[in-house]
Scaffold this active site. Structure first.
Site, mmCIF file in Angstrom:
data_model
loop_
_atom_site.group_PDB
_atom_site.id
_atom_site.type_symbol
_atom_site.label_atom_id
_atom_site.label_comp_id
_atom_site.label_asym_id
_atom_site.label_seq_id
_atom_site.Cartn_x
_atom_site.Cartn_y
_atom_site.Cartn_z
ATOM 1 N N ARG A 1 0.881 -1.102 -0.028
ATOM 2 C CA ARG A 1 0.077 0.162 -0.014
ATOM 3 C C ARG A 1 0.920 1.235 0.003
ATOM 4 O O ARG A 1 0.646 2.352 -0.693
ATOM 5 C CB ARG A 1 -0.878 0.215 1.191
ATOM 6 C CG ARG A 1 -2.120 -1.119 1.088
ATOM 7 C CD ARG A 1 -3.018 -1.034 -0.108
ATOM 8 N NE ARG A 1 -3.671 -2.242 -0.308
ATOM 9 C CZ ARG A 1 -3.154 -2.814 -1.397
ATOM 10 N NH1 ARG A 1 -2.328 -2.881 -2.255
ATOM 11 N NH2 ARG A 1 -3.944 -4.091 -1.522
ATOM 12 N N GLU B 1 2.114 1.543 -3.317
ATOM 13 C CA GLU B 1 1.020 2.324 -4.172
ATOM 14 C C GLU B 1 0.995 3.643 -4.045
ATOM 15 O O GLU B 1 0.536 4.539 -5.300
ATOM 16 C CB GLU B 1 -0.234 1.454 -3.893
ATOM 17 C CG GLU B 1 -1.430 1.677 -4.839
ATOM 18 C CD GLU B 1 -2.650 1.196 -4.287
ATOM 19 O OE1 GLU B 1 -2.869 0.773 -3.098
ATOM 20 O OE2 GLU B 1 -3.521 0.728 -5.020
ATOM 21 N N SER C 1 15.053 14.224 4.064
ATOM 22 C CA SER C 1 15.925 12.972 4.731
ATOM 23 C C SER C 1 15.129 12.101 5.386
ATOM 24 O O SER C 1 14.022 12.349 5.739
ATOM 25 C CB SER C 1 16.808 13.824 5.975
ATOM 26 O OG SER C 1 17.329 12.895 6.508
#
Length: 156
Positions: A96, A99, A122
Site C-alpha cells: 500500500r 502504491e 531526509s
C-alpha cells in the site's frame, strides 16, 4: 462517458507539455490549481498523469496552461497509474505504501522541489508518526505523518 487509457504514453506526453508550459509561464501548481475546487496534491497528481480531472477542473487548468480541447478530454480520462517503475513488494501493508508512492511520488517530488528547491527530504533526520482516528463514515483511519529534514542539493 468515462474513458480509460490503456497505456501511459498519451498522459506522459501531456504531462511533459504541462510541465514545460508551467515552467515557461512561471506558474506554481498552487496557481494552476486555483479555481478547480480540488486539493493541490490531487490536481498536481492529475496533471502528472495519475488521476482524471473532473470536466470543470480540466477546463480551468487548460485555460491557464493554454491546452486545447483534445488535452482537456485527455485530462478527464482514467490513466494507467504508477509513475515509478521497479520491483513490487509482496507484503500487503508495504504494498500500500508502494502504491501511494506510485500514485503520488512524482507529485510529492514536484511539490517539494517547488516549495523548497532542488534537494531531498531526509529519511535519516526523520520523524514518523502514526495515529488511529475514527472515520466519520464509520471504521478507522490511519493518519501517517512523515517529517523529514529538507537537505538541499549542493553544487560542487
Amino acid at each position: 462517458m468515462t474513458q480509460s487509457q490503456y497505456s501511459q504514453c498519451a498522459r506522459d506526453a501531456l504531462a511533459e507539455r504541462i510541465v514545460d508550459t508551467k515552467t515557461r509561464k512561471h506558474l506554481t501548481f498552487e496557481q494552476i490549481n486555483e479555481g478547480t475546487g480540488l486539493s493541490v496534491a490531487f490536481t498536481t497528481a492529475a496533471l502528472l498523469g495519475q488521476h482524471p480531472l473532473p470536466a470543470d477542473a480540466a477546463r480551468v487548468v487548460a485555460a491557464k496552461l493554454d491546452l486545447d480541447d483534445d488535452a482537456v478530454r485527455l485530462l478527464q480520462t482514467i490513466p494507467v497509474r504508477g509513475s515509478i517503475p521497479g520491483g513490487v513488494p509482496t507484503d500487503p501493508t508495504i504494498y500500500r505504501f508502494y502504491e501511494i508512492v506510485q500514485v503520488y511520488g512524482s507529485t510529492l517530488k514536484a511539490l517539494i522541489h517547488e516549495q523548497f528547491g532542488d534537494g531531498i527530504i531526509s529519511a535519516i533526520n526523520f520523524k514518523l508518526d502514526i495515529k488511529k482516528v475514527d472515520d466519520p463514515d464509520g471504521g478507522s483511519r490511519a493518519v501517517i505523518t512523515l517529517d523529514g529534514k529538507y537537505l538541499p542539493t549542493k553544487p560542487f
